[in-house]
Design a protein around this motif. Structure first.
Motif, PDB file in Angstrom:
ATOM      1  N   PHE A 146       0.835  -1.195   0.000  1.00 33.18           N
ATOM      2  CA  PHE A 146       0.000   0.000   0.000  1.00 33.18           C
ATOM      3  C   PHE A 146       0.872   1.248   0.000  1.00 33.18           C
ATOM      4  CE2 PHE A 146      -2.478   3.422   1.667  1.00 33.18           C
ATOM      5  CZ  PHE A 146      -3.784   3.171   1.295  1.00 33.18           C
ATOM      6  N   ASP A 147       1.900   1.260   0.860  1.00 26.94           N
ATOM      7  CA  ASP A 147       2.740   2.443   1.004  1.00 26.94           C
ATOM      8  C   ASP A 147       3.456   2.792  -0.294  1.00 26.94           C
ATOM      9  OD1 ASP A 147       3.603   4.494   2.825  1.00 26.94           O
ATOM     10  OD2 ASP A 147       5.587   3.577   2.815  1.00 26.94           O
ATOM     11  N   ALA A 148       3.882   1.783  -1.027  1.00 28.86           N
ATOM     12  CA  ALA A 148       4.557   2.053  -2.295  1.00 28.86           C
ATOM     13  C   ALA A 148       3.620   2.763  -3.271  1.00 28.86           C
ATOM     14  CB  ALA A 148       5.063   0.741  -2.899  1.00 28.86           C
ATOM     15  N   LEU A 149       2.361   2.320  -3.332  1.00 29.69           N
ATOM     16  CA  LEU A 149       1.394   2.967  -4.213  1.00 29.69           C
ATOM     17  C   LEU A 149       1.054   4.371  -3.716  1.00 29.69           C
ATOM     18  CD1 LEU A 149      -0.990  -0.082  -4.781  1.00 29.69           C
ATOM     19  CD2 LEU A 149       0.488   0.992  -6.502  1.00 29.69           C
ATOM     20  N   TYR A 150       0.943   4.523  -2.415  1.00 30.85           N
ATOM     21  CA  TYR A 150       0.616   5.832  -1.842  1.00 30.85           C
ATOM     22  C   TYR A 150       1.759   6.817  -2.092  1.00 30.85           C
ATOM     23  CZ  TYR A 150      -0.702   9.330   1.645  1.00 30.85           C
ATOM     24  OH  TYR A 150      -1.043  10.503   2.274  1.00 30.85           O
TER      25      TYR A 150
END
Length: 243
Positions: free
Chosen positions: A6-10
């Protein structure tokens, strides 16, 4: 692992790290800002759903409450994780414009009684959520909200102000609905792989409920959570609440 995905996409979308936000102390945290809080809630809800699935527990159906509907749409297969991150970021960014323009309160009333109370202050108060048979949320201008709560307290109705500086799911949100729809142009949800009920309608949902216009409609409509849960019927006897 789920949070890291999730963090990579965010980060690719915002240049910020949601993991860093979740790790900050209370004094330094920006989680009180809805443009940060909405993606953070989605990250936690997706990660918890993935954790339960890793233990062999997968849902037969899902329903989401307000921003939780993004996680529910992803869990049902209607939104990819990338699209879910996009919706949470754009929804949070648009709704951040409403900061300081109202408030919300939980009241121990059914939806019909709560809606009747809101109609006494037309354009200033609205029914924002139906959480249970005698559990609703009102949203609106602070002055009108305080007057309403005083009246209800005098009648012996239990009330509780919510710790938010926004009037979500009411007339105030109509001003940002068009902006949100434009920001989500081109969003192409899939047909849900498992049943999901819309809390905008209380009925079974299809991909049209999760496109740009669907999310735009949802921000200004009351959250019909109790109706959506009731519509599942008796065959669904166990509900797991993911925060």
């Amino acid at each position: 692992e789920s949070l890291e995905r999730f963090d990579a996409l965010y980060q690719s979308r915002t240049g910020r790290s949601i993991l860093e936000e979740l790790g900050r102390g209370d004094e330094d945290s920006w989680l009180g800002r809805t443009e940060i809080a909405q993606p953070a809630l989605l990250a936690i809800q997706v990660a918890l759903t993935d954790l339960w699935r890793s233990w062999g527990i997968s849902p037969d159906a899902v329903v989401g409450h307000s921003v939780g509907e993004i996680a529910a749409a992803h869990a049902a297969g209607a939104l990819s994780l990338e699209d879910a991150v996009r919706v949470s970021c754009e929804r949070g960014r648009a709704m951040a414009r409403l900061a300081g323009r109202g408030g919300m309160a939980a009241v121990a009333l059914g939806d019909a009684d709560a809606a009747a109370i809101a109609r006494q202050a037309p354009g200033r108060l609205s029914l924002a959520a139906v959480n249970g048979p005698e559990s609703s949320v009102l949203s609106g201008e602070l002055g009108a909200l305080e007057e309403c709560l005083a009246t209800l307290a005098a009648r012996g109705v239990a009330t509780r102000r919510l710790d938010v500086g926004y009037a979500f799911h009411g007339p105030e949100c109509e001003a940002i609905a068009g902006e949100l729809e434009r920001a989500l142009a081109g969003l192409a949800p899939r047909a849900p792989a498992i049943p999901i009920h819309s809390t905008s309608t209380g009925a079974p949902a299809g991909p049209e409920d999760f496109d740009a216009s669907g999310w735009a409609r949802g921000v200004a409509r009351p959250v019909l959570f109790a109706h959506a849960v009731d519509a599942f019927g008796p065959e669904y006897g166990v509900f797991l609440e993911i925060w």
